[in-house]
Scaffold this active site. Structure first.
Site, short mmCIF file in Angstrom:
data_model
loop_
_atom_site.label_atom_id
_atom_site.label_comp_id
_atom_site.label_asym_id
_atom_site.label_seq_id
_atom_site.Cartn_x
_atom_site.Cartn_y
_atom_site.Cartn_z
N GLU A 22 6.52 4.57 7.32
CA GLU A 22 6.08 5.76 6.61
C GLU A 22 6.94 6.97 6.98
O GLU A 22 6.97 7.39 8.13
CB GLU A 22 4.60 6.03 6.89
N THR A 53 -6.32 6.11 3.80
CA THR A 53 -5.98 4.70 4.14
C THR A 53 -6.90 3.70 3.50
O THR A 53 -8.05 3.64 3.86
CB THR A 53 -6.09 4.45 5.67
N THR A 80 0.86 -1.19 0.00
CA THR A 80 0.00 0.00 0.00
C THR A 80 0.90 1.25 0.00
O THR A 80 1.32 1.69 -1.05
CB THR A 80 -0.98 0.02 1.20
N ASN A 83 0.29 10.53 5.56
CA ASN A 83 -0.99 10.24 6.19
C ASN A 83 -1.99 11.38 6.09
O ASN A 83 -3.15 11.24 6.46
CB ASN A 83 -0.78 9.83 7.64
N LYS A 90 4.07 -6.95 3.89
CA LYS A 90 3.78 -5.56 3.55
C LYS A 90 3.53 -4.84 4.85
O LYS A 90 3.12 -5.46 5.85
CB LYS A 90 2.57 -5.45 2.61
N THR A 112 0.33 -8.98 13.29
CA THR A 112 0.99 -7.88 12.59
C THR A 112 0.29 -7.53 11.30
O THR A 112 -0.79 -8.00 11.04
CB THR A 112 2.43 -8.27 12.26
#
Lengths: 392, 392
Positions: free
Chosen positions: B265, B392, B152, B387, B174, B185
């Site tokens: 990120e 998302t 993503t 973000n 990922k 996770t």
């Protein structure tokens, strides 16, 4: 319960003087503040739950425990006097002794507060000069300078002064980052000239702080130096019971905590998170704080993005079990999710609501009677900038 | 235990094929991935503890519970199929049924995983086309595409392939944000051609995940979709006991979780937080995660600022009680704080250590035998940017 705004900050109630001065603890700006009462005041405090309490916090707790009275508060910004060992305790004690001498009080009746960088010894020569200078300037118009002298990354000072009919209440606070109070908060000082017995004042303050400062968060970080103090001089001649002073203290604490969140580091939007119908108060609080502290929720609000999936994620992570049936999420009064499914919503209205300066998130858990309201702010480039460049 | 790196990713072990394709769930990039085994495989999984588990998580748990075997995994990115009610469960089930049909397996033997936006129904026509397309491309060189198709906000795919002497292990993962695993996770898939009995494989996976994925955090946010799966084909003819496979699984999980944190990120620095001599494992874990999740610690590291006071603050907030005597903090092996006081440290060396790509924080609580190592990354403008702009 009408409060009339008046000038004067913490010196608005009868019996108090204050001053703020610069002594070079931090580069630029005032950094030493004294609040002094004409007589010993009934007093109460709440303090950080951080295990590594700063020296001034420990000293002030000690002083308050003696008999519940205080006559002065000496505070500095730019240095937290935390994680400074025995030297730190001696320095905090020296601050109390110096201030006491200048104003003619007993050192035990002086509270000490510090805020700023952790792990650095106080430059005591400067502090000493600052206390002497501030003490010589104490006056009834000094509330504004005192409020300026406790600021660190704050962009503006935070004060209140209310005429409550027969008596008055004043206050000042600082706080902008490292804000996630727990049984206490950043620095806040409240004065009143009402007469309240110390034990009742303490009980009232704890209730008021629990329902205000303890329900705000800026970055989830509980400081080593949080402290809220209230001093009641009784000089107005109006005597109040605990329950009566509590409602006024609650309003004062709410007012100051809102100012703190509005001035949150880098904040561009104020966020209200309400949790309704939780199983109990603890669940309501846990869920609301989880949403309010989610970096993903906070960055979405910064971006004006009605990304409620992140609210669901934070909520689900905070609950031990939860049936999505009965759970709903509203943004600005618009239902966006319910019963485990997206709700149909007017996207235009939603985007418009997200563009405002204040965003309301209402979460209904549908399984109890408890509710809570938590305040926070968004997470912006500004927060990263301030905390990357500022050495706390 | 020498592992030789080999090509092939999740298809490196005997008995597996894979493929990745684009079907338009997300704009640009591959978004459907299939991992298929020639025969039913002994399998195990760990799953998110988020109360609002996504439909594919619930379905896969159900499938695994049947008899501990799986033959395929179908995964999509761009849509989490979370908070999508009964429709979401039907869609996840349909994905399993379609994949099963194409590869000639029983739907019960197919695991489903999704990652991406929460609260949006899957575009099933596209998904259906994607599954058909991916199934037609299944081959032993498909591991790379499969790893790309589960990304993503990841900036690179995360794979491993090891020759372990007689048998092999492959993996892909990922994850970049919404990462704070708890008993599970983000998405990670591990294959091996060793033969391991399902119950032993499950026990080994839980231990390995607890000591790896469950000790990383990027933003403190536990996703609704976390899932780690391992499939053991047995095709190598090498049979392993639980304890033997556990050490290999631990290495594989560690390797993949490090790749996840390195690609956090906006990350510019990798942070290792070690807590030593804690009273017990739970205290060690709580303290290490508190430091690793502190926005103040993470922004300081981004700024290359050895601001250890923020480590003390986070540590103190996480502990119910603590005596600062006996507590110490080292940055990159340099003692910066001990016994409640700052330590004398070479500032030049310290600044140089903070400028590296990896920063090590060692915290000694001095009151027990437990220790833990947690991995995280810094908090940069990039995290806020990603973000704020990414839905998302």
């Amino acid at each position: 319960m009408n409060a009339k705004e008046i000038p004067g900050g913490i010196c608005a109630p009868l019996g108090f003087t204050a001053a703020g001065t610069a002594c070079g603890i931090k580069p630029g700006g005032l950094d030493i503040s004294i609040l002094a009462a004409d007589e010993r005041c009934s007093a109460a405090g709440t303090f950080t739950t951080n295990a590594f309490k700063a020296a001034p916090v420990r000293l002030t707790e000690e002083h308050l425990k003696k008999d519940g009275f205080l006559q002065a508060v000496v505070a500095n910004s730019g240095n937290a006097n935390a994680w400074t060992g025995e030297q730190g305790m001696e320095d905090a004690r020296a601050m109390a002794v110096m201030a006491a001498e200048f104003i003619g009080a007993h050192p035990w009746d002086v509270a000490v507060a510090s805020t700023g960088e952790i792990g650095v010894y106080l430059p005591m020569q400067r502090v000493s000069k600052g206390i002497s200078d501030a003490a010589s300037r104490l006056n009834r118009e000094g509330g504004g300078d005192a409020a300026l002298a406790i600021m660190t990354t704050d962009t503006r000072s935070k004060e209140l002064a209310w005429d409550l009919g027969g008596f008055a209440m004043g206050g000042m606070a600082k706080g902008s980052g490292m804000i996630r109070p727990d049984m206490a908060t950043m620095l806040a000082f409240i004065t009143t000239d009402a007469e309240v017995e110390p034990a009742q004042l303490g009980q009232a303050l704890r209730s008021a702080v629990d329902a205000s400062f303890n329900l705000i968060t800026i970055d989830g970080c509980t400081s080593t130096n949080d402290m809220v103090l209230v001093l009641a001089s009784g000089a107005s001649g109006v005597s109040l019971e605990g329950k009566e002073i509590e409602k006024h203290l609650f309003r004062a604490c709410s007012h100051l905590s809102r100012l703190v969140v509005e001035d949150g580091e880098g904040a561009t939007r104020f966020i209200v998170v309400r949790v309704h119908q939780a199983a109990d108060g603890e669940e309501a609080r846990r869920a609301a704080l989880a949403v309010a502290e989610s970096s993903l929720v906070k960055t979405a609000v910064f971006g004006g993005d009605p990304n409620w999936g992140r609210v669901i994620q934070a909520l689900g992570a905070s609950l031990e079990d939860a049936d999505s049936m009965g759970v709903s999420v509203d943004i600005a009064g618009l239902r966006v999710a319910e019963n485990g499914k997206p709700a149909e919503v007017d996207g235009k209205k939603l985007n418009k609501a997200m563009a405002g300066k204040e965003v309301e998130l209402d979460i209904n858990l549908g399984r109890g009677e408890s509710e809570v309201e938590v305040w926070t702010c968004d997470l912006s480039y500004g927060y990263v900038k301030i905390n990357t460049e500022y050495h706390t």
